[in-house]
Design an enzyme around this catalytic site. Structure first.
Site, PDB file in Angstrom:
ATOM      1  N   SER A   1       0.985  -1.135  -0.161  1.00 51.70           N
ATOM      2  CA  SER A   1       0.049   0.026   0.002  1.00 51.70           C
ATOM      3  C   SER A   1       0.860   1.194  -0.067  1.00 51.70           C
ATOM      4  O   SER A   1       2.074   1.306   0.600  1.00 51.70           O
ATOM      5  CB  SER A   1      -0.976  -0.232   1.199  1.00 51.70           C
TER       6      SER A   1
ATOM      7  N   ARG B   1     -24.384  -4.892 -44.880  1.00 52.82           N
ATOM      8  CA  ARG B   1     -23.369  -4.460 -43.957  1.00 52.82           C
ATOM      9  C   ARG B   1     -23.958  -3.319 -43.212  1.00 52.82           C
ATOM     10  O   ARG B   1     -24.744  -2.545 -43.584  1.00 52.82           O
ATOM     11  CB  ARG B   1     -22.148  -3.949 -44.647  1.00 52.82           C
TER      12      ARG B   1
END
Lengths: 427, 427, 427, 427
Positions: C262, C301
Site C-alpha cells: 500500500s 453491412r
C-alpha cells in the site's frame, strides 16, 4: 418484493392510464382556452377522462396493433364523448405527445415518494452519524483493516451521497411534450405554441424549447439520475451486508416480525433488507444503459427505441423506489454494536497504527525506511512501540498517542459535523 | 404488448408458484423413494402441492421478509399438510434449491413455445427464401446500394441465423439443483446423492456434477443464448423496418385488422410488428449483462446477485418469446413487392455494376486504375458501357452480361439452396 | 494492468494487422488453387503479406476515412506487389470478409493462452480441492454462517465452474467469412463456393452455411461465452477477497515480491490479484451487452453496429485473458489457513448445528416446533445439547455427532471426488 | 479511428501520469502552505513532478503488484527527490486520493476539447437550421412519411439536444479528493481540512463536503452526462445515415479527400463519419452501466469496483470526444439536397396531407368518420381533393392550402427561431 407500495402505485397500468387521460383532459382544456375547441366539447372530453371508464388491461392488449397504447385509448375515449365533442378528442396531438407527457406525470408522481424515502433515509443516516460521531471502528480498504475511523464518519459518507443523489433526481428537467406527428404543431394552425404553453400550465410542467419527440435528453438524464441513486443505495446496502457478516457483526438489521428467517436454518438472522436493496439496485445500471442506448431515435419518431423506454423507465423507477424505502427502513432501525467495532479494531493490534507510527519515524529515517521498519516489525510480530522507543524521542504521553486509535481519527468529527450541517441546509 | 400470451403464461406469478410446488412435490417423492420420508407423508405433501391452494400475490408480499418467496411458501405448504407429514415438507432443502430448480422448470416450459415460434419463423423464412430465390434486389452496405443480390438470399440469411439461435437455446444445459444450505446435502445423511438423482428423475432434469447454488454458469449460458436469439430477431425486424420505409417500400407487414394505424394520420401503414420486435429485443442485452454480472455470487449463497436473477431472467424470456411470436407472425404474412425491388435497383443505374465492370477492366488496366476509371465515369455520369467498349474486347453478349444485375448474382441461388437444405435437416 | 502479456500480444494492433494479412494471403492462395488467380500473382501477394512491411499505426489513422482499416491496408498491400499481381490483391473480397475472418483468427489465437490459463486455474483448484477435501469451514449464505462445509468442496465448486466456462469457450463456432459486398460471391463467378471452401482450408477454419456478414450469431455466442468465463472468474475472486478479509483471514494471496503493498500503510497485505480479477471481470458484462446489441445489423453491412464490435471484442478477450492468468496465479499460490477456518466456525458455536439439531427434534416435535425451539435456545444462549436431552433419546455418541460440525458434512467428500473425476476426464 | 487526436492526447498514459504528478506537486505545495512540509522539500517534490522523468509504460506494468499505479509512481518519485524531501512525497495521502483527483484533472482537460467540438457541432446545426428554415421535407415516424416538416426544424432539434448535452457535461460536479486511507485526514493532524482547501486551490478544483473515496456520485453523474452526450450524437448520426440512404439521398457527407470509399465498389460514397459516430456512441451506454454498477464500493476503498472505473471512464471520454469531433466535421460540410427532399415528399402524394384534410373534414363528419374517409380514399387511390369537394365548402384557395405541404408546416419556422435564440444565449 423489490418495490415499494407507495411508489408502485404510481407506476402500474392504472397509473399510466390515469396519466394519459390527464394529458388528454389538459389538452382539451388548453385548446378550449386557446379558442380551438368549444368549451363544452372540452368539458365533455374532460368528463370522459376518468380512468374508471376504461379497462387498462384490455387497452394494453389492443396496444399491440398500433405498437402503442394511445391509439386504442383515443378510440375508447372518443366512444365515451357525445358526438359533438368527438372531433375534439386528442385533437392535433400524436400518440407520442400523450405518452411522453404522461411519462413526465408518472415520473413526477413516482419520484415524490421516492424522494421522501431518500430524504428519510438521509435523516436516518444523519441520526446515526450524530449518535456515532465518536464510535471508533476500523476503516477497511480492499476489505482489509487500514486505519481507525468512526462509524459516524461512515454514516456521514452515506448521508452526503444520499443527499447528492436526491439533488440529482430533483434536477432532472421534466417538460410537457406536444408537437403533433411532425413536431410542427401544424394541426393547431397559428395557435400551436400557445397550446403548448397552456398545456404546460394545465399540467404544471415546464415548457420545452422545442417538442422533444426524438430529443431524449430528458429521459437520458432521468435515467442517469436514477442510476446514480441506485448506486448510492447499493453502496449503503453493501456496507451493511459486510458489517453484518458473522465474523464482523458490527451492525444488524432491525429484527421485527421474524424478518430475515431462513427456510432451513432457524438461527439465521439475515440482512434481508440490504439484500433486497442490493438485488434491486444492481439491476438498474443495465436499465439505464437501455435508456441511453435508446436515445438514438430515428427522424421524428423511433421505430423501437422509443417504445423500449416505457417499461424500462417504469422498472427503473420501481427498483429505485423499492430500494429507497427499504434503505430508509433498515437505516432507521439499524442496530449498531459499538463494542464489537472496538473489539474488531483491537484485534488488528498495532497494524492499524502503522501509518501513525511510520509518520513519526519518517522525519528521521525517511519515509521509505520508516515504512520498511514498520512492515518488518509487523511481519515479525514485534510491537511498534519498540520502534518508537528506538528511533524517536517521544515521551510516554506522545508514545501512547501515537499508538492509540482514538487519537488517530484526524478530522473525522469535524467532517461529520460538516456533513450534518450540509444536510440540514438541504432540508 | 411486448410479450406473447403462450409464453407469458409460463412466466407469471402462478407459473412460478406451480413450478416451486412441483419441486416440493418431487422432492418429497424422491425422498420417499430414497427411504427418507414415509410414503404417506410424501403423498400428503404431494397432495398439498396444488397451486390453487395458495395465494400467489400474498406469498409474493410475504417474500419481502425473507428476501425470497420460498420461506413463506414452505410455511403455507406446511400448514396444508397433516401433522404427521409436516416435518417432511421441504425436508433437507434450502430455499435456493427450490427456487433454482423451479427456475429450470419455468425456463423449460417457457422455452417450449419460444422454440416453436422460432421454428415457425424459420419456416416462414424458408418459404420466403424459396419463393424469392430469384427475386433480385439491391444489397445495401452502410445503407447504400452496393451490388445486386436476391431477396431469397436475404431471407436465407435470416433463416440460418434463426436456426442457429434456436440451436443455441436448445443447447443450454438445464439441471436440477439440490444441495441444502451449504451444498453438502448434509440433511439427507448418506442418501444425499441418491436424493439428487431421484429428484432429477422425478422432474426429468439432468443431474449436475455438483450443486450449483453459486456456480451460475447455467444461468449465464441461458442469458447468452437469449441474448443471441434477441439479436437475431432484432436483425430481421431491422431489415423489415428498413425495407418498409416509404422511400424503399419493398416489403410491408400483413395488414389484417387495422394493424399499424396511427392516432393522427389515417393513411399510415406502420411496420408495427417489427417495431415491437425492435423495442423488445433491444432491452435484452442489458438484461443479459445483469445476469452475467450477477454470476459473481458470494460463498454458498449470494447477498443480492442471486435475487437479482429472478425477475431479470423472467423478463428476458418474456421479451424473446414475444419477439419470436411477432417475428413469426410478420414473416408469415410478409408482403413482398418484387417489382419495387427491381425498380429500386434500377434507379441506381450502372452504379451497382461497378464491381462487375471494374473486374472486367482490371486484368488489362490493373485493379486500381480500373476502379479509378469506373469511379470517374460514375461521377461524371458516363455509362460504364463506354469503358467496356474502350478498354475491353467483350462481344455484345458479354457486354450485356457485364452490365446485367441478374447476371451478377454469383452463388446466390446455390447459397439459398444450401440454407434450405440445412434448415430441413434441422427440423 | 488488467491484461496478460501472452494474451495481449495476440490482440494488439500488430496482431490484427498480421491476421488481416493472413487472410489476404490465404485468399490469394485459395483463388490460385481455384484457378482464379495466376499462381505467380498469388505468390507475389503472399510475399507482400508480411506485417513488417506495414505501419500499423498509420493504417489505423487512415482507417478513419473509410470507417474501416481494410481499405487503407489493401491500398498499401497493392503498392507492395508487382504490377502483374496488383489486380489480384483482395480480389473479389470486401473489407468485411477480411476483417471478420481476421477476427476469427485473432480470437482463436487469443483464446489459446486464455484456455491454457483457465485450465491451469482449474488444475490449481483441483489441487486445492484434493488437499482440503476434509478441511472444515463455515458455509456462508447471505454472508452469514450457515452450516459446516469443507474448503475442498468450495474449491470443487470453483473447479466445476471453471471447467464449464472453458468448455463454453471451446464450443464457440468460429468460421471463415467470405461473401463479397453482397454476400453472393459474385466476383468469383461460378467458383465462389469453391473459393470459400479453399479459404477455409487455408486458414483451418470451419466453412459456414452462408456468408455471415450480418448474421452475428458467432460474435454473440463468443460474447456470451466470454461473459460466462468472466462471471466464473469473478466468483472465485469474490470468494477469495471475502475469505481474505481481516476478520475472516482464512486465505491469503501469495506474497511474492512485495505484492499487495500500500502507498500509505506499510502493514497491508492486499488481495491484489483478486482485486484485479474483480475489476477486470466486472467490465465484461457490459461489453457483452454491446456485442449482443450490435447483432441487429442493417442489410448486408451495418452502419455502426459492425464497427462497434472490433474494439469491444478485443477488450473482452483482453479482460478475460488477464483475469484467467491472474486467477491461475493466485490460486496456484493461495495460502490457506485451516486452523483459522476451524476457529471461525467454532466461533459460531451451536448456531451452525441448528439444522442438525432441528432435524433430530423434528420427527417428534414437528418441523415448525423443532425450529422454534432451536431458535429460542439460540436466542437465549442456551446450548442445543439441552434440547436434545429434553426431547430426544439419543445416546452420548449420537448426541456428540448431532453437535459435531465435522459429522455434518453430508456428501462433501463424495462431491469433491466427483468434481475431481469430472475434471480429470476433461483434460 | 473512433477517437479524436485532441481529446485522446488528454487521455493516454502520459496524460494520466502528468495528472498524477500534478496532484503530488499540488499536495506538496498545499502542505507547505499549511506548514506541514518545509518549503524546500515541497520545492524538491514539485521539481521531481515532471512526467519526462518517468516511464509511463513501466509504471503501468508495475501497477499490477499493487493493483494501482500510484504505488510504483510514489516509489519512483521518491527516488527522484533528495533525501531531505523523501519523507514529504505523497505525505499523508493514499493512492486513491491521487488517482481520484487525477481523474478529475484528466476529465476536465479532456472535456475541454469535447465541449468545444460539441459547441462547434451545435454551431453547425444552427447554421443549417437557419439556412434551411424553410426547406421542406417529409417528417418520418416509424420510418414512414408522416407530415411535412422543414429540414431547419430537424436541425433545430439536433441543435437543442446538442446544447442540452453540453450543458449536462458542464454541470458535472468535479472536486478534489483527499482523505487519506480512512478518509479521516489523520496523517495531517489538525491541518487536514486546511490541506484539502489548499489542495483544491492549487488545482482549481472545488472542495467537496467530505472525501468521496467511496461516494462515487461524481463519477456516476459524469458517466450519465457522457451517456446523454453519446445518445445525442448518435441520434444526429442516425438521422444522417438514414437521410443518406441511396433511396432517400437527401443529405451526403462532405466528400473531401476520398473519404467514404469502398475496398470493392469504386462508386460508393459511404456516410463514414456518421458510421463512426454510430459505432463509437453505441458503445458508451454499456460503459455508463459499468460505471454506475461500480458505485457500490466497499467500505473505505473498493476491491475491484473502483479499479474498474479507470479505463472505463477514459474510454467513455474518448468515444464521446471522437464522436463529437466527427459530428462537428460532418455537420460542417453536410451536403443538403433540398430538391430531393421536395421530390421525396411529393412522391407520397396526398398521403402526407391526410391529417390536414381529415382535420378539415372532422368538424362536419366527426373525427372518426373523417379519418375513415381519408383512409379509404388513399387506399383506393382517389385524390383527397375529391373529399374536400364533397364534404366541405372550402373555396379554391382554401382547398389549395389544405393540400399544400408548404402550407402545413405549423410553427416550424417559429420553433427554429426559438432554438436559434436559445443557442445564441448559451454561447
Amino acid at each position: 418484493m423489490f418495490g415499494d407500495q407507495r411508489v408502485d402505485r404510481e407506476l402500474d397500468g392504472s397509473a399510466w392510464l390515469a396519466a394519459m387521460l390527464d394529458v388528454e383532459r389538459a389538452l382539451a382544456r388548453a385548446q378550449a382556452r386557446a379558442g380551438l375547441v368549444p368549451p363544452e366539447a372540452a368539458d365533455a372530453v374532460a368528463a370522459a377522462c376518468r380512468p374508471q371508464l376504461y379497462d387498462a388491461a384490455a387497452l394494453g392488449r389492443q396496444a399491440r396493433d398500433a405498437a402503442n397504447p394511445v391509439v386504442p385509448l383515443v378510440k375508447a375515449l372518443t366512444a365515451q364523448v357525445p358526438r359533438h365533442a368527438a372531433a375534439y378528442v386528442h385533437f392535433g396531438a400524436t400518440s407520442q405527445d400523450v405518452l411522453d407527457t404522461a411519462a413526465m406525470l408518472v415520473t413526477r408522481r413516482a419520484l415524490e415518494p421516492v424522494q421522501q424515502e431518500l430524504a428519510a433515509a438521509a435523516d436516518a443516516c444523519a441520526a446515526l452519524a450524530e449518535a456515532h460521531r465518536d464510535t471508533i471502528l476500523a476503516a477497511r480498504t480492499l476489505l482489509q483493516h487500514a486505519l481507525p475511523t468512526t462509524f459516524g464518519l461512515k454514516c456521514a459518507g452515506w448521508l452526503v451521497a444520499l443527499d447528492e443523489a436526491r439533488a440529482g433526481l430533483a434536477a432532472v428537467p421534466l417538460a410537457v411534450q406536444l408537437g403533433g406527428a411532425a413536431g410542427t404543431l401544424a394541426a393547431f394552425g397559428p395557435s400551436g405554441p400557445t397550446v403548448v404553453r397552456l398545456l404546460a400550465q394545465e399540467l404544471d410542467l415546464p415548457e420545452p424549447t422545442l417538442p422533444w419527440h426524438t430529443d431524449r435528453v430528458r429521459i437520458g438524464q432521468l435515467a442517469g439520475a436514477l442510476g446514480v441513486a441506485a448506486g448510492v443505495l447499493g453502496k449503503v446496502a453493501l456496507d451493511v451486508v459486510l458489517l453484518a457478516q458473522t465474523e464482523v457483526a458490527e451492525v444488524a438489521e432491525p429484527a421485527d416480525g421474524g424478518r430475515g428467517g431462513s427456510s432451513a436454518m432457524p438461527h439465521k438472522r439475515n440482512p434481508v433488507g440490504a439484500v433486497r436493496v442490493l438485488a434491486g439496485t444492481r439491476r438498474v445500471p443495465a436499465l439505464v444503459a437501455t435508456l441511453l442506448a435508446a436515445m438514438a431515435q430515428e427522424h421524428e419518431r423511433a421505430a423501437g427505441a422509443w417504445q423500449a423506454e416505457w417499461e424500462t423507465l417504469t422498472e427503473a423507477l420501481r427498483l429505485v423506489g423499492g430500494a429507497a424505502a427499504t434503505t430508509r427502513e433498515l437505516l432507521s432501525g439499524l442496530q449498531v454494536d459499538a463494542g464489537r467495532m472496538r473489539r474488531n479494531l483491537a484485534a488488528s493490534g498495532d497494524a492499524l497504527m502503522s501509518e501513525s507510527v511510520a509518520a513519526r519515524l519518517a522525519p528521521d529515517l525517511g519515509r521509505a525506511e520508516a515504512q520498511e521498519l514498520v512492515r518488518a516489525a509487523l511481519a515479525e510480530g514485534r510491537p511498534l512501540r519498540s520502534l518508537l522507543e528506538a528511533h524517536t524521542t517521544l515521551n510516554a504521553e506522545q508514545m501512547a498517542a501515537a499508538l492509540d486509535p482514538a487519537a488517530y481519527l484526524g478530522a473525522a468529527a469535524e467532517l461529520v459535523d460538516r456533513a450534518l450541517s450540509a444536510h440540514r441546509s438541504r432540508r
